[in-house]
Scaffold this motif. Structure first.
Motif, PDB file in Angstrom:
ATOM      1  N   LYS A  40     -32.821 -41.177  18.273  1.00  0.00           N
ATOM      2  CA  LYS A  40     -32.339 -42.134  19.287  1.00  0.00           C
ATOM      3  C   LYS A  40     -31.869 -41.414  20.547  1.00  0.00           C
ATOM      4  CE  LYS A  40     -29.362 -44.294  16.643  1.00  0.00           C
ATOM      5  NZ  LYS A  40     -28.326 -45.285  16.233  1.00  0.00           N
ATOM      6  N   ALA A  83     -33.471 -41.630  24.320  1.00  0.00           N
ATOM      7  CA  ALA A  83     -32.628 -42.058  25.437  1.00  0.00           C
ATOM      8  C   ALA A  83     -32.473 -40.986  26.496  1.00  0.00           C
ATOM      9  CB  ALA A  83     -31.253 -42.467  24.921  1.00  0.00           C
ATOM     10  N   ASN A 105     -24.603 -43.853  19.678  1.00  0.00           N
ATOM     11  CA  ASN A 105     -24.693 -45.206  20.241  1.00  0.00           C
ATOM     12  C   ASN A 105     -23.746 -45.366  21.439  1.00  0.00           C
ATOM     13  OD1 ASN A 105     -26.595 -46.011  18.351  1.00  0.00           O
ATOM     14  ND2 ASN A 105     -25.049 -46.804  16.927  1.00  0.00           N
ATOM     15  N   ILE A 163     -25.300 -43.585  24.440  1.00  0.00           N
ATOM     16  CA  ILE A 163     -26.393 -44.375  25.007  1.00  0.00           C
ATOM     17  C   ILE A 163     -25.850 -45.556  25.806  1.00  0.00           C
ATOM     18  CG2 ILE A 163     -28.378 -45.827  24.419  1.00  0.00           C
ATOM     19  CD1 ILE A 163     -28.835 -44.021  21.995  1.00  0.00           C
ATOM     20  N   ALA A 164     -24.815 -46.252  25.249  1.00  0.00           N
ATOM     21  CA  ALA A 164     -24.227 -47.386  25.969  1.00  0.00           C
ATOM     22  C   ALA A 164     -23.560 -46.924  27.258  1.00  0.00           C
ATOM     23  CB  ALA A 164     -23.211 -48.087  25.069  1.00  0.00           C
ATOM     24  N   GLN A 195     -24.416 -44.313  29.048  1.00  0.00           N
ATOM     25  CA  GLN A 195     -25.465 -43.953  29.996  1.00  0.00           C
ATOM     26  C   GLN A 195     -26.071 -45.193  30.650  1.00  0.00           C
ATOM     27  OE1 GLN A 195     -29.222 -42.659  28.372  1.00  0.00           O
ATOM     28  NE2 GLN A 195     -29.338 -40.936  29.818  1.00  0.00           N
ATOM     29  N   ARG A 196     -26.259 -46.245  29.858  1.00  0.00           N
ATOM     30  CA  ARG A 196     -26.819 -47.470  30.420  1.00  0.00           C
ATOM     31  C   ARG A 196     -25.843 -48.143  31.388  1.00  0.00           C
ATOM     32  NH1 ARG A 196     -30.385 -45.212  28.368  1.00  0.00           N
ATOM     33  NH2 ARG A 196     -31.971 -45.988  26.912  1.00  0.00           N
ATOM     34  N   ALA A 197     -24.549 -48.010  31.123  1.00  0.00           N
ATOM     35  CA  ALA A 197     -23.544 -48.633  31.992  1.00  0.00           C
ATOM     36  C   ALA A 197     -23.098 -47.722  33.118  1.00  0.00           C
ATOM     37  CB  ALA A 197     -22.331 -49.049  31.163  1.00  0.00           C
ATOM     38  N   ASP A 198     -23.735 -46.546  33.237  1.00  0.00           N
ATOM     39  CA  ASP A 198     -23.400 -45.585  34.288  1.00  0.00           C
ATOM     40  C   ASP A 198     -21.927 -45.148  34.202  1.00  0.00           C
ATOM     41  OD1 ASP A 198     -23.940 -43.906  36.365  1.00  0.00           O
ATOM     42  OD2 ASP A 198     -23.691 -45.416  37.946  1.00  0.00           O
ATOM     43  N   GLN A 208     -17.728 -50.255  25.143  1.00  0.00           N
ATOM     44  CA  GLN A 208     -17.967 -51.685  25.341  1.00  0.00           C
ATOM     45  C   GLN A 208     -16.814 -52.357  26.069  1.00  0.00           C
ATOM     46  OE1 GLN A 208     -18.689 -53.037  21.352  1.00  0.00           O
ATOM     47  NE2 GLN A 208     -20.827 -52.314  21.311  1.00  0.00           N
ATOM     48  N   VAL A 227     -16.999 -51.768  29.742  1.00  0.00           N
ATOM     49  CA  VAL A 227     -17.972 -52.646  30.407  1.00  0.00           C
ATOM     50  C   VAL A 227     -17.475 -54.086  30.422  1.00  0.00           C
ATOM     51  CG1 VAL A 227     -20.347 -53.486  30.350  1.00  0.00           C
ATOM     52  CG2 VAL A 227     -19.844 -51.111  29.720  1.00  0.00           C
TER      53      VAL A 227
END
Length: 333
Positions: free
Chosen positions: A66, A70, A94, A97-98, A100-103, A126, A129
């Motif tokens: 994963k 990513a 995880n 990765i979260a 990185q996606r949320a900068d 989480q 965000v």
């Protein structure tokens, strides 16, 4: 085909199955093939070495797949060291990765430290965000006019990744908000000021910097409910008056007891004086007898003294009879 040959074939099949199960338990070929298909370069010897180090290869390889997909750039040694330290490798990957996606800037070392500290790093990302709302219990405070005010607040917080390790939790946030509410209401001259401007509590509490040293960042504090409670001032005054009354009653009872004791003491002294009088009167006949023997008084002197005593008793009896005659007609009226 004889029965002996069938038994031999079955025994050979059982031995082959056992050997293959042992082989695949030490040589996870399917996991190695999955890693190669995902572009993760890992040797079968490394997987066997994980078995020898009592590391479950799937707990390392699957998160590594994963992370590679990513583009995190993690290596197998980092994940295996975190696993051996007792961390949750899958949850850390995880979370990375979260983030990185949320900068959100989050490195593997910090995420691993947060996970080893006992905090849910994925939940923290989480919460960064999507902020969380913490509802405080009902906080009772008393204004200067003695009226109780009950306040319930909702605190919107966001996780602070940099302070997750060593930062205080939700209980500290709730305690500090409750302290700010009590201070704000207590400094108000009247409970009406709080009811008219409940946003004053939010502004005052928010300006105190309550999130210092905590793992959260306070975004807003909203007053959910404000109610008027008891008249604490009147209750305290009533209790004080009751206490003063009890103190006064106790002091009065003390004075009464002292008066009763003094009265009993005076009665005892009266009885003592009467005893002394009786004792002195008992010495008079002895003195008279001594005077008669020594010739200091004669028989006629003694008889005259007796006549005087008898005359005195008669006068006293007549006086009492006269008093009885005067009180009689008044009582009849």
């Amino acid at each position: 085909m004889t029965s002996a040959s069938l038994i031999s074939i079955l025994l050979i099949a059982v031995v082959v199955i056992i050997v293959l199960s042992v082989f695949f338990s030490f040589f996870p070929l399917t996991l190695w093939i999955s890693a190669l298909a995902a572009g993760v370069r890992i040797s079968i010897i490394t997987l066997v070495a994980m078995r020898l180090r009592r590391v479950t290869p799937s707990r390392i390889v699957n998160p590594l797949i994963k992370a590679t997909k990513a583009g995190l750039g993690l290596n197998i040694n980092q994940l295996e060291s975190h696993y051996l330290a007792g961390g949750n490798v899958d949850r850390v990957v995880n979370a990375l990765i979260a983030a990185q996606r949320a900068d959100i800037p989050l490195e593997f070392t910090r995420a691993a430290a947060i996970d080893l500290a006992g905090r849910d790093v994925l939940q923290a990302v989480q919460m960064s965000v999507n902020p969380r709302v913490i509802e405080t219990p009902v906080v009772a405070a008393v204004a200067k006019n003695g009226i109780e005010v009950k306040v319930k607040a909702r605190v919107t917080v966001r996780a602070n990744i940099d302070r997750l390790v060593g930062g205080a939790g939700e209980e500290t946030i709730i305690a500090r908000v409750g302290e700010g509410i009590v201070t704000t209401v207590g400094s108000s001259d009247s409970h009406k000021d709080v009811l008219e401007n409940p946003d004053r509590i939010s502004r005052t509490v928010l300006s105190k910097g309550l999130d210092a040293g905590t793992a959260f960042e306070i975004l807003s504090i909203d007053i959910a409910d404000v109610d008027v409670g008891k008249n604490i001032g009147a209750y305290l005054q009533t209790e004080q008056a009751e206490a003063d009354k009890r103190i006064a009653q106790a002091k009065a009872e003390e004075r009464r007891a002292m008066a009763v004791a003094q009265e009993q003491e005076m009665k005892a002294r009266v009885v003592e004086m009467r005893a002394r009088v009786v004792e002195s009167e008992s010495e008079v006949p002895l003195a008279m007898a001594e005077a008669l023997r020594t010739g200091k008084i004669g028989v006629m002197d003694y008889m005259n003294l007796k006549n005087i005593e008898a005359d005195t008793q008669m006068r006293g009896s007549l006086g009492k009879m006269g008093e009885g005659d005067q009180n009689g007609p008044q009582n009849n009226k």
